[in-house]
Design a protein around this motif. Structure first.
Motif, short mmCIF file in Angstrom:
data_model
loop_
_atom_site.label_atom_id
_atom_site.label_comp_id
_atom_site.label_asym_id
_atom_site.label_seq_id
_atom_site.Cartn_x
_atom_site.Cartn_y
_atom_site.Cartn_z
N TRP A 28 -20.79 -41.68 -13.53
CA TRP A 28 -20.51 -40.61 -12.56
C TRP A 28 -21.37 -39.39 -12.83
O TRP A 28 -21.90 -38.76 -11.91
N LEU A 29 -21.54 -39.03 -14.13
CA LEU A 29 -22.36 -37.87 -14.47
C LEU A 29 -23.82 -38.05 -14.08
O LEU A 29 -24.52 -37.07 -13.82
N ALA A 30 -24.28 -39.30 -14.01
CA ALA A 30 -25.66 -39.57 -13.61
C ALA A 30 -25.84 -39.64 -12.10
O ALA A 30 -26.97 -39.69 -11.61
N SER A 31 -24.73 -39.60 -11.36
CA SER A 31 -24.81 -39.70 -9.90
C SER A 31 -24.98 -38.33 -9.27
O SER A 31 -24.77 -37.29 -9.91
N ASP A 32 -25.33 -38.33 -8.00
CA ASP A 32 -25.51 -37.08 -7.27
C ASP A 32 -24.19 -36.39 -6.95
O ASP A 32 -24.18 -35.20 -6.62
N SER A 33 -23.10 -37.11 -7.04
CA SER A 33 -21.79 -36.53 -6.71
C SER A 33 -21.15 -35.79 -7.87
O SER A 33 -20.09 -35.18 -7.71
N ALA A 34 -21.76 -35.85 -9.04
CA ALA A 34 -21.18 -35.20 -10.22
C ALA A 34 -21.19 -33.69 -10.07
O ALA A 34 -22.21 -33.10 -9.70
N ASP A 35 -20.06 -33.06 -10.35
CA ASP A 35 -19.97 -31.60 -10.29
C ASP A 35 -19.70 -31.00 -11.67
O ASP A 35 -19.28 -29.85 -11.79
N LEU B 4 -24.35 -41.75 -22.59
CA LEU B 4 -25.05 -40.85 -21.68
C LEU B 4 -26.53 -41.20 -21.60
O LEU B 4 -27.13 -41.18 -20.52
N ASP B 5 -27.13 -41.54 -22.74
CA ASP B 5 -28.54 -41.94 -22.76
C ASP B 5 -28.78 -43.20 -21.92
O ASP B 5 -29.82 -43.33 -21.25
N ALA B 6 -27.81 -44.09 -21.97
CA ALA B 6 -27.97 -45.34 -21.23
C ALA B 6 -28.05 -45.11 -19.73
O ALA B 6 -28.59 -45.94 -18.99
N HIS B 7 -27.53 -43.97 -19.25
CA HIS B 7 -27.58 -43.64 -17.82
C HIS B 7 -28.54 -42.49 -17.54
O HIS B 7 -28.53 -41.92 -16.45
N GLY B 8 -29.36 -42.16 -18.52
CA GLY B 8 -30.41 -41.17 -18.30
C GLY B 8 -29.96 -39.72 -18.32
O GLY B 8 -30.71 -38.85 -17.87
#
Length: 271
Positions: free
Chosen positions: A63-70, A149-153
């Motif tokens: 979710w943190l790597a997506s555009d919807s993360a706030d 977190l690294d795994a998702h950039g």
């Protein structure tokens, strides 16, 4: 006739040595680490502080790597330390109140007549212990959580505010433990001390934010838990809190004031 020789009397009387801070500190180490509850609590600090950080990072990395993360990944990288502060409260409280519960505090004051020295020894021991343990726990949580977190950039390098939050977590837990030591000497009861400190740090800190206006806003910022926790996270969940070091300075003043009050009352009251 023999003459009886009477030994000459002397007025020199050897006074018993007064234990110094080093002796008092060694005694407090023995008392603290000789009970199983200490080891269980220290273990729980690592499990909660590091384990919950890893779990939260793993669960929210996508979710943190997506555009919807706030939210920023920095809000999660030390998340478990907010729960680990409960363990710091327990350690700081038990270091003091367990002796009042068994009346061993009277023996402690008989062995070390300087009550301020006893209080200083307990404070140095608990504060130093929680600083080291808090920093190590935060680092373990960072290594485990940042892997996901690294795994998702969206991994965070160990520098800048992230690095500050590692030893900041140790500073925050040390401060919470010292606050508990102070209330331990004031309340002299384990359950009462833990309840009061948790209420001040966790409950009242959130409740005062419901007070309307600028007064409520500043009251929320100055509460011990809110003021101190900013130093333990790279990006706080609440952006309206004080900045890391100004907030920690306020927190230190509040802890120091409580310790001073506890010292004054310790000297005035019977054991």
């Amino acid at each position: 006739m023999s003459t009886m020789t009477v030994p000459a009397q002397t007025d020199d009387v050897t006074e018993p040595a007064v234990p110094g801070l080093g002796s008092a500190l060694r005694a407090e180490c023995i008392k603290l680490f000789s009970v199983r509850s200490t080891w269980w609590t220290l273990g729980a600090t690592v499990v909660l502080g590091a384990g919950l950080t890893v779990v939260l990072c793993a669960a929210n990395a996508e979710w943190l790597a997506s555009d919807s993360a706030d939210e920023s990944p920095g809000s999660f990288i030390t998340w478990g330390m907010m729960i680990a502060q409960i363990c710091a409260v327990v350690i700081g409280s038990l270091c003091v109140t367990s002796e009042y519960g068994t009346r061993m505090i009277q023996t402690t004051f008989a062995a070390v007549p300087s009550r301020g020295r006893v209080m200083l020894a307990k404070s140095v021991l608990v504060g130093g212990l929680m600083f080291v343990l808090g920093t190590v726990t935060a680092l373990i949580g960072y290594v485990g959580g940042n892997h996901f977190l690294d795994a998702h950039g969206v991994g965070m390098p160990l520098e800048g505010d992230v690095l500050r939050s590692m030893y900041g977590s140790g500073l925050f837990l040390a401060g919470i433990a010292l606050l508990s030591v102070a209330f331990g000497f004031l309340v002299r009861h384990t359950a009462g001390t833990i309840t009061i400190v948790l209420a001040v740090v966790l409950i009242l800190g959130n409740m005062v934010m419901m007070v309307p206006g600028a007064f409520g806003e500043w009251l929320g910022k100055l509460m011990p838990g809110n003021a101190g926790q900013a130093v333990a996270t790279p990006v706080p969940f609440n952006p309206d809190l004080l900045a890391a070091w100004p907030g920690f300075a306020v927190f230190l003043i509040e802890v120091a004031a409580t310790l001073f009050l506890a010292w004054v009352m310790l000297r005035r009251r019977d054991a």
